[in-house]
Design a protein around this motif. Structure first.
Motif, PDB file in Angstrom:
ATOM      1  N   GLU A 291       0.803  -1.226   0.000  1.00 23.27           N
ATOM      2  CA  GLU A 291       0.000   0.000   0.000  1.00 23.27           C
ATOM      3  C   GLU A 291       0.838   1.280   0.000  1.00 23.27           C
ATOM      4  O   GLU A 291       0.335   2.346  -0.351  1.00 23.27           O
ATOM      5  CB  GLU A 291      -0.945   0.002   1.209  1.00 23.27           C
ATOM      6  CG  GLU A 291      -2.089  -0.988   1.072  1.00 23.27           C
ATOM      7  CD  GLU A 291      -3.320  -0.559   1.851  1.00 23.27           C
ATOM      8  OE1 GLU A 291      -3.425   0.622   2.205  1.00 23.27           O
ATOM      9  OE2 GLU A 291      -4.171  -1.413   2.100  1.00 23.27           O
ATOM     10  N   LYS A 292       2.102   1.194   0.366  1.00 22.30           N
ATOM     11  CA  LYS A 292       2.944   2.391   0.420  1.00 22.30           C
ATOM     12  C   LYS A 292       3.132   3.040  -0.946  1.00 22.30           C
ATOM     13  O   LYS A 292       3.438   4.231  -1.032  1.00 22.30           O
ATOM     14  CB  LYS A 292       4.309   2.038   1.023  1.00 22.30           C
ATOM     15  CG  LYS A 292       4.257   1.674   2.501  1.00 22.30           C
ATOM     16  CD  LYS A 292       5.642   1.375   3.032  1.00 22.30           C
ATOM     17  CE  LYS A 292       5.587   1.008   4.515  1.00 22.30           C
ATOM     18  NZ  LYS A 292       6.932   0.683   5.065  1.00 22.30           N
ATOM     19  N   ILE A 293       2.997   2.246  -2.009  1.00 28.21           N
ATOM     20  CA  ILE A 293       3.222   2.817  -3.340  1.00 28.21           C
ATOM     21  C   ILE A 293       1.912   3.224  -4.020  1.00 28.21           C
ATOM     22  O   ILE A 293       1.882   3.540  -5.195  1.00 28.21           O
ATOM     23  CB  ILE A 293       3.993   1.833  -4.252  1.00 28.21           C
ATOM     24  CG1 ILE A 293       3.160   0.573  -4.527  1.00 28.21           C
ATOM     25  CG2 ILE A 293       5.339   1.477  -3.653  1.00 28.21           C
ATOM     26  CD1 ILE A 293       3.772  -0.315  -5.589  1.00 28.21           C
ATOM     27  N   TRP A 294       0.810   3.253  -3.247  1.00 32.25           N
ATOM     28  CA  TRP A 294      -0.491   3.641  -3.801  1.00 32.25           C
ATOM     29  C   TRP A 294      -0.983   4.916  -3.132  1.00 32.25           C
ATOM     30  O   TRP A 294      -0.966   5.034  -1.911  1.00 32.25           O
ATOM     31  CB  TRP A 294      -1.517   2.522  -3.612  1.00 32.25           C
ATOM     32  CG  TRP A 294      -1.228   1.306  -4.432  1.00 32.25           C
ATOM     33  CD1 TRP A 294      -0.453   0.240  -4.086  1.00 32.25           C
ATOM     34  CD2 TRP A 294      -1.692   1.037  -5.754  1.00 32.25           C
ATOM     35  NE1 TRP A 294      -0.407  -0.679  -5.097  1.00 32.25           N
ATOM     36  CE2 TRP A 294      -1.161  -0.221  -6.140  1.00 32.25           C
ATOM     37  CE3 TRP A 294      -2.500   1.727  -6.648  1.00 32.25           C
ATOM     38  CZ2 TRP A 294      -1.419  -0.796  -7.375  1.00 32.25           C
ATOM     39  CZ3 TRP A 294      -2.768   1.160  -7.889  1.00 32.25           C
ATOM     40  CH2 TRP A 294      -2.222  -0.084  -8.245  1.00 32.25           C
ATOM     41  N   LYS A 295      -1.435   5.847  -3.924  1.00 27.69           N
ATOM     42  CA  LYS A 295      -1.976   7.123  -3.427  1.00 27.69           C
ATOM     43  C   LYS A 295      -3.489   7.131  -3.636  1.00 27.69           C
ATOM     44  O   LYS A 295      -3.981   6.847  -4.728  1.00 27.69           O
ATOM     45  CB  LYS A 295      -1.331   8.284  -4.190  1.00 27.69           C
ATOM     46  CG  LYS A 295      -1.906   9.654  -3.824  1.00 27.69           C
ATOM     47  CD  LYS A 295      -1.311  10.738  -4.716  1.00 27.69           C
ATOM     48  CE  LYS A 295      -1.933  12.093  -4.414  1.00 27.69           C
ATOM     49  NZ  LYS A 295      -1.386  13.153  -5.317  1.00 27.69           N
ATOM     50  N   ARG A 296      -4.229   7.457  -2.568  1.00 30.94           N
ATOM     51  CA  ARG A 296      -5.689   7.513  -2.676  1.00 30.94           C
ATOM     52  C   ARG A 296      -6.103   8.822  -3.335  1.00 30.94           C
ATOM     53  O   ARG A 296      -5.709   9.908  -2.894  1.00 30.94           O
ATOM     54  CB  ARG A 296      -6.337   7.401  -1.297  1.00 30.94           C
ATOM     55  CG  ARG A 296      -7.842   7.143  -1.337  1.00 30.94           C
ATOM     56  CD  ARG A 296      -8.415   7.042   0.071  1.00 30.94           C
ATOM     57  NE  ARG A 296      -9.780   6.549   0.081  1.00 30.94           N
ATOM     58  CZ  ARG A 296     -10.861   7.253  -0.224  1.00 30.94           C
ATOM     59  NH1 ARG A 296     -10.719   8.540  -0.566  1.00 30.94           N
ATOM     60  NH2 ARG A 296     -12.054   6.719  -0.177  1.00 30.94           N
ATOM     61  N   LEU A 297      -6.914   8.704  -4.398  1.00 32.41           N
ATOM     62  CA  LEU A 297      -7.335   9.880  -5.157  1.00 32.41           C
ATOM     63  C   LEU A 297      -8.699  10.401  -4.715  1.00 32.41           C
ATOM     64  O   LEU A 297      -8.872  11.593  -4.500  1.00 32.41           O
ATOM     65  CB  LEU A 297      -7.360   9.560  -6.663  1.00 32.41           C
ATOM     66  CG  LEU A 297      -6.038   9.109  -7.284  1.00 32.41           C
ATOM     67  CD1 LEU A 297      -6.238   8.792  -8.757  1.00 32.41           C
ATOM     68  CD2 LEU A 297      -4.974  10.184  -7.109  1.00 32.41           C
ATOM     69  N   LYS A 298      -9.675   9.483  -4.613  1.00 28.60           N
ATOM     70  CA  LYS A 298     -11.027   9.937  -4.263  1.00 28.60           C
ATOM     71  C   LYS A 298     -11.917   8.748  -3.917  1.00 28.60           C
ATOM     72  O   LYS A 298     -11.515   7.582  -4.016  1.00 28.60           O
ATOM     73  CB  LYS A 298     -11.640  10.727  -5.413  1.00 28.60           C
ATOM     74  CG  LYS A 298     -11.848   9.928  -6.701  1.00 28.60           C
ATOM     75  CD  LYS A 298     -12.490  10.809  -7.772  1.00 28.60           C
ATOM     76  CE  LYS A 298     -12.715  10.042  -9.064  1.00 28.60           C
ATOM     77  NZ  LYS A 298     -13.355  10.881 -10.112  1.00 28.60           N
TER      78      LYS A 298
END
Length: 320
Positions: A291-298
């Motif tokens: 999960e560290k390489i994933w950014k939450r957008l919306k």
């Protein structure tokens, strides 16, 4: 999950719609004798909340399921799909952990009994549970089997759905020297059958099927074991041909019955990994790898309803 296409008004992950549609025939049956269960199943998976995430390295976008209501009814196809998925994820983690610290192999086994009338299903399952426990307390089993996953399946008889076909599907963990002919660990299929018959206290020869799980070529042996394990457990029963009266009896007979059981080294590692209960626990269970390489957008919200594309999950604007 697939990449998101925000132009589509419907959910691209079609398995949600497929399994939600399968609940409709069960809801219809429940309407005749238990409207609360019917309503709970109607609400099950009705609204889905996903987070839209972007990979910081590849810019790939994925949805992660974050919130939904599940009825957790035993006969809910939507919940059973989520349970089977959860069992697969958990089983892989457990077997991977076991494999990293132990030299083991895997066996897939099926234990059956005579088909029983639907009115006798509860008692038959109790007898099967006692027989399995009795068999696994024997010195022969204790010295050969390190642990197990046991799953109950109980489909209606094909030509007469007043009769049921209850049976166990099992994954056994055995030491690698289990197959060494110089040791007295290996249990042949006919010996399994004799032990199962004795434990059942049956006056007939029950069917027993034993298969060694082998990896082919580059296939991950753990993944192979998991695929065999979750092929049958928590399978969605085809109850469309079962009338309401028989379905009501089935619901009554299966009250307080569990589908899954774990023993030995598998039970130990489930406890060590602090895993949630498969049947009664959280059914969202949706992870992103690393999960560290994933950014939450919306946030993305979907609701199951009738619309331009029929009964579907349609995207709706989040509440402000």
């Amino acid at each position: 999950m697939q990449n998101c296409n925000e132009k589509l008004p419907i959910l691209e992950e079609v398995e949600f719609q497929e399994h939600k549609l399968q609940t409709l025939s069960i809801i219809e049956k429940y309407q005749y004798f238990n409207k609360n269960k019917a309503q709970n199943m109607t609400d099950c998976g009705q609204r889905l909340q996903f987070g839209l995430y972007e990979n910081l390295q590849t810019l790939e976008q994925k949805k992660k399921l974050e919130e939904m209501y599940t009825c957790k009814d035993r006969f809910c196809p939507f919940c059973n799909w989520r349970r089977a998925r959860k069992l697969g994820i958990q089983s892989y983690k457990v077997l991977k952990a076991i494999d990293s610290e132990n030299k083991v192999r895997y066996i897939f086994a099926t234990f059956t009994v005579k088909n029983c009338h639907i009115n006798d299903l509860s008692d038959t399952i109790k007898q099967m549970n006692k027989a399995f426990d009795r068999m696994f307390k024997t010195k022969r089993i204790k010295s050969s089997i390190l642990g197990f996953v046991r799953a109950l399946e109980y489909p209606p008889q094909k030509d007469n759905n007043e009769y049921m076909h209850p049976h166990f599907h099992c994954l056994f963990v055995v030491p690698t020297n289990y197959f060494n002919t110089n040791l007295d660990l290996y249990i042949k299929q006919n010996e399994w059958q004799i032990m199962w018959k004795k434990s059942l206290k049956a006056n007939y020869d029950p069917s027993v099927d034993i298969r060694i799980i082998k990896a082919k070529g580059e296939t991950d042996p753990i993944a192979k074991a998991v695929s065999e394990t979750v092929k049958y457990p928590l399978k969605i029963l085809d109850l469309r041909s079962m009338n309401v009266d028989l379905f009501k009896k089935l619901v009554q007979q299966m009250n307080r019955k569990r589908a899954l059981s774990f023993g030995g080294i598998i039970k130990e590692y489930r406890k060590k990994l602090i895993l949630d209960d498969v049947e009664d626990g959280d059914l969202i269970y949706d992870d992103l790898e690393n999960e560290k390489i994933w950014k939450r957008l919306k946030t993305l919200l979907y609701e199951f309803k009738n619309g331009e594309y029929g009964l579907q999950y349609y995207q709706k604007a989040p509440a402000v």
